[in-house]
Design a protein around this motif. Sequence first.
Motif, mmCIF file in Angstrom:
data_model
loop_
_atom_site.group_PDB
_atom_site.id
_atom_site.type_symbol
_atom_site.label_atom_id
_atom_site.label_comp_id
_atom_site.label_asym_id
_atom_site.label_seq_id
_atom_site.Cartn_x
_atom_site.Cartn_y
_atom_site.Cartn_z
ATOM 1 N N ASP A 32 4.895 11.170 -0.951
ATOM 2 C CA ASP A 32 4.396 9.836 -0.553
ATOM 3 C C ASP A 32 5.043 9.348 0.741
ATOM 4 O O ASP A 32 4.762 8.243 1.201
ATOM 5 N N GLU A 34 7.755 8.137 1.412
ATOM 6 C CA GLU A 34 8.585 6.920 1.373
ATOM 7 C C GLU A 34 10.029 7.201 1.776
ATOM 8 O O GLU A 34 10.752 6.289 2.195
ATOM 9 N N ASP A 78 -0.396 2.100 4.502
ATOM 10 C CA ASP A 78 -0.402 3.434 3.901
ATOM 11 C C ASP A 78 -1.260 3.441 2.636
ATOM 12 O O ASP A 78 -1.814 2.404 2.244
ATOM 13 N N THR A 80 -0.060 4.549 -0.467
ATOM 14 C CA THR A 80 0.740 4.377 -1.682
ATOM 15 C C THR A 80 0.652 2.950 -2.217
ATOM 16 O O THR A 80 0.341 2.726 -3.376
ATOM 17 N N GLY A 84 3.905 0.915 2.446
ATOM 18 C CA GLY A 84 4.844 2.034 2.509
ATOM 19 C C GLY A 84 4.621 2.912 3.732
ATOM 20 O O GLY A 84 3.889 2.554 4.666
ATOM 21 N N LYS A 85 5.232 4.091 3.709
ATOM 22 C CA LYS A 85 5.176 4.987 4.861
ATOM 23 C C LYS A 85 4.132 6.086 4.658
ATOM 24 O O LYS A 85 3.789 6.444 3.531
ATOM 25 N N MET A 86 3.669 6.632 5.765
ATOM 26 C CA MET A 86 2.703 7.730 5.789
ATOM 27 C C MET A 86 3.078 8.654 6.943
ATOM 28 O O MET A 86 3.836 8.257 7.850
ATOM 29 N N ASP A 194 -0.993 10.938 3.182
ATOM 30 C CA ASP A 194 -0.150 10.228 2.226
ATOM 31 C C ASP A 194 -0.422 10.744 0.806
ATOM 32 O O ASP A 194 -1.466 11.356 0.547
ATOM 33 N N ASP A 195 0.524 10.489 -0.082
ATOM 34 C CA ASP A 195 0.405 10.772 -1.518
ATOM 35 C C ASP A 195 -0.113 12.181 -1.799
ATOM 36 O O ASP A 195 -1.163 12.374 -2.435
HETATM 37 CA CA LIG Z 1 3.218 6.324 1.331
#
Ligand SMILES: [Ca+2]
Length: 231
Positions: A32, A34, A78, A80, A84-86, A194-195
Amino acid sequence: MKPHSIAKTLLSGVFLTACAGTASAISIVNGDFEAGNTGFSSGYTYVSPGSNALQPPSVYTVDTNPNTSHPSFYSMGDHTNGTGKMMIVNGDDVGGKTVWSGTADTNLTVGDIYAFSFWVASVYPDSPALLEALVTLTTGDQHLGYMTPTSGPAGNWTQFSGTFTATASSSLPTGSFGLLNLNLNYSGNDFALDDIEITKVGSLPVPDGGMTLALLGASLGGLAFVRRKLA
Ligand SMILES: [Ca+2]
Ligand SMILES: [Ca+2]
Protein backbone atom coordinates in the motif's frame (compact mmCIF):
# COMPACT_ATOMS: atom_id res chain seq x y z
CA MET A 1 -7.69 -21.20 -27.76
CA LYS A 2 -4.86 -23.73 -27.50
CA PRO A 3 -5.60 -27.12 -25.91
CA HIS A 4 -3.26 -26.29 -23.04
CA SER A 5 -5.20 -23.10 -22.25
CA ILE A 6 -8.51 -24.92 -22.32
CA ALA A 7 -7.15 -27.57 -20.00
CA LYS A 8 -5.89 -24.98 -17.52
CA THR A 9 -9.24 -23.19 -17.56
CA LEU A 10 -11.12 -26.43 -16.93
CA LEU A 11 -8.88 -27.43 -14.06
CA SER A 12 -9.01 -24.01 -12.41
CA GLY A 13 -12.79 -23.96 -12.62
CA VAL A 14 -13.15 -27.34 -10.96
CA PHE A 15 -10.63 -26.63 -8.22
CA LEU A 16 -12.15 -23.25 -7.37
CA THR A 17 -15.58 -24.83 -7.17
CA ALA A 18 -14.28 -27.60 -4.94
CA CYS A 19 -12.65 -25.19 -2.54
CA ALA A 20 -15.04 -22.23 -2.40
CA GLY A 21 -14.87 -20.14 0.72
CA THR A 22 -11.11 -20.40 1.24
CA ALA A 23 -10.20 -16.88 0.06
CA SER A 24 -7.73 -15.19 2.37
CA ALA A 25 -5.36 -12.26 2.02
CA ILE A 26 -1.57 -12.45 2.12
CA SER A 27 0.32 -9.19 2.32
CA ILE A 28 2.69 -7.91 -0.30
CA VAL A 29 5.51 -6.14 1.52
CA ASN A 30 4.55 -2.42 1.60
CA GLY A 31 1.98 -3.07 -1.13
CA ASP A 32 0.00 0.00 0.00
CA PHE A 33 3.16 2.19 -0.10
CA GLU A 34 2.33 3.66 3.30
CA ALA A 35 5.89 2.91 4.49
CA GLY A 36 7.33 5.02 1.64
CA ASN A 37 10.07 4.03 -0.79
CA THR A 38 10.96 0.74 0.86
CA GLY A 39 10.19 -2.98 0.64
CA PHE A 40 10.13 -3.16 -3.16
CA SER A 41 12.51 -2.52 -6.06
CA SER A 42 12.28 -0.67 -9.37
CA GLY A 43 14.37 -0.22 -12.50
CA TYR A 44 13.19 3.40 -12.53
CA THR A 45 15.02 6.18 -10.70
CA TYR A 46 13.57 7.33 -7.37
CA VAL A 47 13.18 11.09 -6.87
CA SER A 48 12.11 12.87 -3.69
CA PRO A 49 8.68 14.50 -3.99
CA GLY A 50 8.68 18.19 -4.87
CA SER A 51 8.14 20.71 -7.65
CA ASN A 52 8.83 19.25 -11.13
CA ALA A 53 10.60 16.25 -9.59
CA LEU A 54 8.73 13.75 -11.79
CA GLN A 55 10.35 14.62 -15.10
CA PRO A 56 11.78 13.61 -17.48
CA PRO A 57 10.42 10.03 -17.96
CA SER A 58 11.78 6.95 -16.14
CA VAL A 59 11.46 8.41 -12.64
CA TYR A 60 9.08 7.68 -9.75
CA THR A 61 8.27 8.89 -6.27
CA VAL A 62 6.12 7.72 -3.36
CA ASP A 63 3.83 10.47 -2.12
CA THR A 64 0.24 11.51 -1.36
CA ASN A 65 -0.55 13.64 -4.45
CA PRO A 66 0.88 13.41 -8.03
CA ASN A 67 0.40 17.17 -8.56
CA THR A 68 2.98 17.92 -5.84
CA SER A 69 5.79 16.62 -8.07
CA HIS A 70 4.57 17.54 -11.59
CA PRO A 71 2.45 20.62 -12.42
CA SER A 72 0.53 18.75 -15.17
CA PHE A 73 -0.32 15.68 -13.10
CA TYR A 74 -3.72 15.31 -11.45
CA SER A 75 -4.34 16.50 -7.92
CA MET A 76 -5.77 13.33 -6.40
CA GLY A 77 -5.64 11.00 -3.40
CA ASP A 78 -4.29 7.47 -3.10
CA HIS A 79 -6.45 4.34 -3.28
CA THR A 80 -5.91 3.07 0.28
CA ASN A 81 -7.84 5.80 2.07
CA GLY A 82 -7.60 8.93 -0.06
CA THR A 83 -4.88 10.53 2.05
CA GLY A 84 -2.17 7.84 2.08
CA LYS A 85 0.81 7.26 -0.20
CA MET A 86 1.03 5.74 -3.68
CA MET A 87 3.81 5.01 -6.19
CA ILE A 88 3.68 7.78 -8.84
CA VAL A 89 5.45 7.01 -12.13
CA ASN A 90 6.48 8.95 -15.22
CA GLY A 91 6.49 6.06 -17.73
CA ASP A 92 9.77 5.37 -19.51
CA ASP A 93 10.14 5.80 -23.29
CA VAL A 94 12.78 3.06 -23.31
CA GLY A 95 11.66 -0.52 -22.69
CA GLY A 96 13.06 -3.24 -20.47
CA LYS A 97 12.83 -1.67 -17.01
CA THR A 98 10.68 -3.17 -14.29
CA VAL A 99 8.38 -0.50 -12.84
CA TRP A 100 7.80 -2.38 -9.59
CA SER A 101 8.80 -5.74 -8.19
CA GLY A 102 8.08 -7.11 -4.75
CA THR A 103 7.37 -10.20 -2.70
CA ALA A 104 4.68 -11.66 -0.46
CA ASP A 105 5.43 -11.62 3.27
CA THR A 106 4.08 -15.14 3.76
CA ASN A 107 5.16 -18.36 2.06
CA LEU A 108 2.98 -19.58 -0.76
CA THR A 109 1.77 -23.16 -0.59
CA VAL A 110 2.46 -25.38 -3.58
CA GLY A 111 -0.86 -26.35 -5.10
CA ASP A 112 -2.76 -23.32 -3.84
CA ILE A 113 -4.38 -20.90 -6.28
CA TYR A 114 -3.72 -17.19 -5.75
CA ALA A 115 -4.92 -13.90 -7.21
CA PHE A 116 -2.32 -11.17 -7.66
CA SER A 117 -3.96 -7.76 -7.84
CA PHE A 118 -3.13 -4.06 -7.89
CA TRP A 119 -4.89 -0.73 -8.33
CA VAL A 120 -3.76 1.76 -10.95
CA ALA A 121 -4.85 5.26 -12.00
CA SER A 122 -3.70 7.44 -14.85
CA VAL A 123 -2.35 10.76 -13.53
CA TYR A 124 -2.38 12.55 -16.90
CA PRO A 125 -5.10 12.42 -19.60
CA ASP A 126 -2.98 11.28 -22.58
CA SER A 127 -1.54 7.91 -23.57
CA PRO A 128 -2.34 5.66 -20.58
CA ALA A 129 0.24 3.05 -19.58
CA LEU A 130 0.08 -0.61 -20.65
CA LEU A 131 1.06 -2.64 -17.61
CA GLU A 132 2.00 -6.31 -17.73
CA ALA A 133 1.85 -8.36 -14.52
CA LEU A 134 4.21 -11.30 -13.95
CA VAL A 135 4.78 -13.80 -11.19
CA THR A 136 8.19 -15.44 -10.96
CA LEU A 137 8.35 -18.96 -9.55
CA THR A 138 11.18 -21.46 -9.73
CA THR A 139 9.68 -22.61 -13.01
CA GLY A 140 10.27 -19.12 -14.45
CA ASP A 141 8.19 -16.02 -15.23
CA GLN A 142 4.47 -16.56 -15.65
CA HIS A 143 2.41 -13.94 -17.46
CA LEU A 144 -0.68 -12.88 -15.48
CA GLY A 145 -2.22 -10.36 -17.88
CA TYR A 146 -2.27 -6.75 -19.07
CA MET A 147 -3.90 -3.64 -17.62
CA THR A 148 -4.48 -0.18 -19.05
CA PRO A 149 -5.89 2.43 -16.65
CA THR A 150 -8.79 4.57 -17.82
CA SER A 151 -7.43 8.00 -18.71
CA GLY A 152 -9.00 10.51 -16.36
CA PRO A 153 -10.74 11.88 -14.49
CA ALA A 154 -8.46 12.39 -11.52
CA GLY A 155 -8.51 9.56 -9.02
CA ASN A 156 -10.19 7.06 -11.34
CA TRP A 157 -8.66 3.96 -9.77
CA THR A 158 -9.21 0.58 -11.45
CA GLN A 159 -8.10 -2.87 -10.32
CA PHE A 160 -6.24 -5.62 -12.15
CA SER A 161 -6.43 -9.20 -10.89
CA GLY A 162 -4.78 -12.31 -12.34
CA THR A 163 -4.70 -15.84 -10.91
CA PHE A 164 -1.98 -18.48 -10.86
CA THR A 165 -1.28 -21.81 -9.15
CA ALA A 166 1.85 -22.11 -7.04
CA THR A 167 3.47 -25.06 -8.77
CA ALA A 168 7.07 -24.33 -7.89
CA SER A 169 9.15 -26.24 -5.39
CA SER A 170 9.71 -24.80 -1.94
CA SER A 171 13.01 -23.20 -2.97
CA LEU A 172 11.16 -19.94 -3.74
CA PRO A 173 8.11 -20.19 -1.51
CA THR A 174 7.11 -16.54 -1.47
CA GLY A 175 7.30 -16.06 -5.22
CA SER A 176 8.08 -12.61 -6.57
CA PHE A 177 5.88 -10.30 -8.58
CA GLY A 178 6.66 -7.72 -11.22
CA LEU A 179 4.99 -4.98 -13.23
CA LEU A 180 6.32 -3.84 -16.60
CA ASN A 181 5.06 -0.91 -18.70
CA LEU A 182 4.86 -1.74 -22.41
CA ASN A 183 3.77 1.78 -23.42
CA LEU A 184 6.93 3.61 -24.52
CA ASN A 185 5.42 7.02 -25.36
CA TYR A 186 7.41 9.99 -24.11
CA SER A 187 4.36 12.22 -23.75
CA GLY A 188 1.66 11.18 -21.29
CA ASN A 189 2.15 7.59 -20.09
CA ASP A 190 2.00 8.64 -16.44
CA PHE A 191 0.31 6.63 -13.70
CA ALA A 192 0.02 5.76 -10.02
CA LEU A 193 0.02 2.31 -8.33
CA ASP A 194 -1.45 1.35 -4.96
CA ASP A 195 -2.73 -1.55 -2.81
CA ILE A 196 -0.81 -4.39 -4.47
CA GLU A 197 -2.11 -7.62 -2.89
CA ILE A 198 -2.10 -11.37 -3.17
CA THR A 199 -5.10 -13.44 -2.09
CA LYS A 200 -5.50 -17.18 -1.81
CA VAL A 201 -8.62 -18.05 -3.77
CA GLY A 202 -8.54 -21.85 -3.81
CA SER A 203 -6.40 -24.96 -3.60
CA LEU A 204 -5.86 -28.35 -5.09
CA PRO A 205 -8.22 -30.83 -3.44
CA VAL A 206 -6.73 -32.94 -0.67
CA PRO A 207 -7.24 -36.65 -1.49
CA ASP A 208 -9.63 -37.67 1.26
CA GLY A 209 -11.94 -39.98 -0.67
CA GLY A 210 -15.52 -38.99 -1.39
CA MET A 211 -16.50 -35.82 -3.21
CA THR A 212 -13.04 -34.25 -3.57
CA LEU A 213 -11.58 -37.25 -5.35
CA ALA A 214 -14.66 -37.52 -7.49
CA LEU A 215 -14.22 -33.89 -8.61
CA LEU A 216 -10.53 -34.42 -9.32
CA GLY A 217 -11.30 -37.53 -11.34
CA ALA A 218 -13.95 -35.67 -13.29
CA SER A 219 -11.57 -32.81 -14.07
CA LEU A 220 -8.78 -35.11 -15.23
CA GLY A 221 -11.26 -37.04 -17.32
CA GLY A 222 -12.37 -33.78 -18.92
CA LEU A 223 -8.78 -32.83 -19.57
CA ALA A 224 -8.06 -36.12 -21.33
CA PHE A 225 -11.20 -35.65 -23.41
CA VAL A 226 -10.23 -32.16 -24.52
CA ARG A 227 -6.73 -33.26 -25.44
CA ARG A 228 -8.08 -36.13 -27.51
CA LYS A 229 -10.54 -33.91 -29.31
CA LEU A 230 -7.92 -31.34 -30.22
CA ALA A 231 -4.98 -33.66 -30.88
CA1 LIG B 1 -1.65 3.80 -0.34
CA1 LIG C 1 5.28 10.97 -19.20
